[in-house]
Design an enzyme around this catalytic site. Sequence first.
Site, PDB file in Angstrom:
ATOM      1  N   GLU A  43       0.811  -1.208   0.000  1.00  9.47           N
ATOM      2  CA  GLU A  43       0.000   0.000   0.000  1.00  9.47           C
ATOM      3  C   GLU A  43       0.852   1.268   0.000  1.00  9.47           C
ATOM      4  O   GLU A  43       0.624   2.175  -0.797  1.00  9.47           O
ATOM      5  CB  GLU A  43      -0.927  -0.011   1.217  1.00  9.47           C
ATOM      6  CG  GLU A  43      -1.938   1.115   1.229  1.00  9.47           C
ATOM      7  CD  GLU A  43      -2.980   0.991   0.136  1.00  9.47           C
ATOM      8  OE1 GLU A  43      -3.758   0.032   0.160  1.00  9.47           O
ATOM      9  OE2 GLU A  43      -3.017   1.869  -0.752  1.00  9.47           O
ATOM     10  N   ASP A  82       0.899   3.854  -3.111  1.00  7.91           N
ATOM     11  CA  ASP A  82       0.385   5.213  -2.909  1.00  7.91           C
ATOM     12  C   ASP A  82       1.417   6.268  -3.304  1.00  7.91           C
ATOM     13  O   ASP A  82       1.095   7.251  -3.998  1.00  7.91           O
ATOM     14  CB  ASP A  82      -0.031   5.433  -1.439  1.00  7.91           C
ATOM     15  CG  ASP A  82      -1.189   4.528  -1.017  1.00  7.91           C
ATOM     16  OD1 ASP A  82      -1.775   3.856  -1.884  1.00  7.91           O
ATOM     17  OD2 ASP A  82      -1.492   4.490   0.185  1.00  7.91           O
ATOM     18  N   SER A  94      -7.022   2.614  -4.336  1.00  5.29           N
ATOM     19  CA  SER A  94      -5.650   2.955  -3.948  1.00  5.29           C
ATOM     20  C   SER A  94      -4.824   3.434  -5.132  1.00  5.29           C
ATOM     21  O   SER A  94      -3.739   3.980  -4.960  1.00  5.29           O
ATOM     22  CB  SER A  94      -4.946   1.753  -3.323  1.00  5.29           C
ATOM     23  OG  SER A  94      -5.399   1.581  -2.019  1.00  5.29           O
TER      24      SER A  94
END
Length: 602
Positions: free
Chosen positions: A297, A301, A520
Site C-alpha cells: 500500500e 500510494d 488505492s
Amino acid sequence: MTRTSLWCLLAGFLVSTSALSPSLVKHSLPDIPSGWAELQNASLDPGRGLNLRFGLAQHRFSQLEALLQNISDPSHPNYGQHLSKEKVHALSTPANDTLEAVERWLTIHNASSVKWSSSQDSVSAVLPVSAAEDMLSARFSIFEHAKSGHRIVRTLSYSLPADLLPHIDFVHPTTAFFDPLRHGMGRFVSDGDSQPAHASVSHLEKRPVVLNQSDFTSCVSVVDPPCVRKLFNIGNYTPDATLNNRIGVAGYLDIWARPDSLALYLADYVPESIGSNYTMDVVNITGPFQTSTVSDEGNLDTQMAIQVAFPIPMTYYTTNSVPPYIPDENQDGEVPGVNEPYLDFIDHILGLDNPPTVITTSYGDDEQTVPLDYANAVCQGFAKLGARGITVLFSSGDQGLGTGELSACIANTGNNATTFLPVFPASCPYVTTVGETIGLSPQTAGLGSGAGFSYYFDRPWYQDAAVSDYLAGPANNNETTLQASMYNHNGRAYPDIVCTGGGAFFDFFFNRWDLGGGTSVAVPTTASMVALLNDWRLRNGKPTMGFLNPFLYGVGSKGLVDIMEGLVDGCEQPGFNATSGWDPASGLGFFDFEKLKSLALL
Ligand SMILES: *[C@@H]1O[C@H](CO)[C@@H](O)[C@H](O)[C@H]1NC(C)=O
Ligand SMILES: *[C@@H]1O[C@H](CO)[C@@H](O)[C@H](O)[C@H]1NC(C)=O
Ligand SMILES: *[C@@H]1O[C@H](CO)[C@@H](O)[C@H](O)[C@H]1NC(C)=O
Ligand SMILES: *[C@@H]1O[C@H](CO)[C@@H](O)[C@H](O)[C@H]1NC(C)=O
Ligand SMILES: *[C@@H]1O[C@H](CO)[C@@H](O)[C@H](O)[C@H]1NC(C)=O
Ligand SMILES: *[C@@H]1O[C@H](CO)[C@@H](O)[C@H](O)[C@H]1NC(C)=O
Ligand SMILES: *[C@@H]1O[C@H](CO)[C@@H](O)[C@H](O)[C@H]1NC(C)=O
Ligand SMILES: *[C@@H]1O[C@H](CO)[C@@H](O)[C@H](O)[C@H]1NC(C)=O
Ligand SMILES: *[C@@H]1O[C@H](CO)[C@@H](O)[C@H](O)[C@H]1NC(C)=O
Ligand SMILES: *[C@@H]1O[C@H](CO)[C@@H](O)[C@H](O)[C@H]1NC(C)=O
C-alpha cells in the site's frame, strides 16, 4: 461476480465534586461487535497501562467551519485566504475552564506520559486499567478478533462525571472495535484469498516490461503516467519544483513506503526524472514498529502520487497508534497500529509552517465501527487541514455499498437492521472522496467502487442540491423498498469524484513488482493532478486550491467529465445507476485537467 472479486486474481474543576458527581454514559455499544469475542477466561492485569486519548470540547469549531465555508467558495471575496497555523491553533484551543477541568482530573488519577496536542485540543495519557475503570465507570476486558486472532483491551460502555461531560468530546480507544484485517484500500495481483498480500509474487519478481509510451492502446490493460496524461487531458504540463508545493502521502497500520522502490519506479516510468536525484522525504510520526513490513500500500500510494507530478516534492508520513510508552503494554497481544491514529497525523500536520498542499490517504473503516464522537473529532481535524489550504483526499473503498452478501450488511445499533455500510473517513464532509472507474475508453462507473451515505454526518451545503436531485430523479425512480430503507437519505453522500483504478505496475519491495488496482490507484493519481492544479495556481500568484468540494460542486463541475454508464451495488441490492450530474456510482465524474486549469483561475 463483482469486479472486486475478479481483481482477486491478479482532561474536576474540584476534586470533591468530580468524585461525587454522577456519571453519565458517554458511549455504549448494544452488543460486542460482530467478529469479536470477549476472552472470559483471560484476566486483565489491573495495573496494566492503557494509553487513552481525551478529546476536548471544541467551542470555536462553528467559527472555523464558517470561515472554511467562505475561503473555499470560489465566488466568495475571501476565497483562498487560508488560515495561518496560529489562527487554526487559536480556533482549536479549548476554553480555559475545559483545560483546567481536564488537567485536574488527569492529575488526581495519577495519569502518566501526559502529552498534549499542539493546540491542546486533545491529550493522551497512560492510566492503569484500574484507574481508567474508575474514571470512566467502565469495565475493560480483552477481546479477540476471530479471523485475525488480534487481541485488544476495550470496554462496551464508558461514562464521564457529569461536571466533565461538557468538557470532553471523546475518550479513545474505549469502545472502538476496528477491523484489524482492514488494511489499505489497494487490490494487488499478489493477493490470495487467505494468504498475506505479499506471499506469492514469483511471476512478478522481474521488472515488468515498460509500456510503449507512444502507444495509447497499451493503456487498455495497464495504466502508466503517459496514459494518465491522456485520460485526464493533462498534455505535457510540467510543474515547477521550486514553488511552495508538496504532496503528502499518509500511511497507517505499520505500513511503510521505501524511497529505493520509488527510485526504481521513477527510473522506469518517469524518464524525465533520470539524473535528478529526486527522492521523497519520509517522516515517521509514530512507528513503524515492525520494520520488516513489506508494504504494497505505501509503495503503491507514493508511486502513483508522483506519476504526473514530478518534480514536485513529496513526503510520506507513517503514523501508528499506541506507541510503546510502557514496555509490557502489549503483553496481551495488542497489536500496535489498529487504532487508526488520524489525530496524531492531523496534529503533526497542523504543527507545520509549510504543510503539504494535498494529502492522499487510502485507508478506511466501516463507519459504524468508529465511535461517533471520535469520528466527529477526526472529521473536525480534516476541516482544520482544509482551513490551512490543504486538499485532503480519501479513497471511497473497494466494497461498493457494503460487502457482497446481504447477511453481512447489518447495523450494529442492536436491532440487526439491514443496511449499506458507509466507510469513514470517506463519509466525512470535509474530505474529498475519490472512487474508481473501470475501463479506459470509455471510463465507466466501477461496480465495486466504494459509495454511500453517512449515518454520522448530515449532507453538507455544497452537495445538497446535487444529491437531492439524484435521489428524487429518474435514475433512482425504481428503487426497491428494501434498498430505500438501507441508507440515510439526508447523509453526506460520496464519492465526490472518480479516477481510474488501474491496474498499474509499481515496485512493492526493492526490485519486486506488483500490479495494483482499486481506489488505492484512483486516490493518489488524483493527488498527482491536484498537485498540478496547485502548481498552476501558485504560478499565477494565487493560493493553493485548499478544501476542494465547494469548487468541484460549483464552478469546477464544468471541468469534470460526467459518467452516465454503469452502476454501483453491494449487499445484494440493485444499487445506484450512473446518470447525468452527481450520482453514487461515479460522483461528479473525473478530471479534465485542461478545463479545470482555466476554471481554477476564474
Ligand atoms: C480461554 O478460552 C478460549 C476460548 O474462549 C480458549 O481458546 C483458550 O484456550 C482458553 N484459555 C485458557 C488459558 O483456558
Ligand atoms: C462568511 O461570508 C459571509 C458573506 O460574505 C459573511 O456574512 C460572514 O460573516 C462570513 N463568515 C465568516 C466567519 O467570516
Ligand atoms: C485563559 O488563560 C490564558 C493563560 O493563562 C490567559 O492568557 C487568557 O486570558 C485566559 N482566557 C480567558 C478567556 O480567561
Ligand atoms: C496517586 O498517587 C499518590 C501517591 O503515590 C497516592 O497516594 C494516590 O492514592 C494515587 N491516586 C490514585 C487515584 O491512584
Ligand atoms: C510504439 O508504438 C508506436 C505507435 O503504435 C509505434 O509506431 C512504435 O513502433 C512503437 N515502438 C516500439 C519500440 O515498439
Ligand atoms: C545527483 O547526485 C550526483 C552524485 O551525488 C551528483 O554528481 C549530481 O550532480 C546530482 N544531480 C543533480 C541533478 O543534482
Ligand atoms: C522510518 O522508519 C523506517 C523503518 O523503520 C526507517 O528505515 C527509516 O530510517 C525511518 N525514517 C526516519 C526519517 O526516521
Ligand atoms: C442480532 O444478531 C445476533 C447474532 O446473530 C443475535 O445474537 C441477536 O440476538 C440479534 N438481535 C436481535 C435484536 O435480533
Ligand atoms: C437502474 O437501471 C436499470 C436498467 O435501466 C433499471 O432496471 C433499474 O431499476 C434502475 N435502478 C434504479 C434504482 O432505479
Ligand atoms: C422506472 O420507473 C418509471 C416511472 O418512474 C417507469 O416508467 C419505468 O418503466 C421503470 N423502469 C423499470 C425498468 O422498471
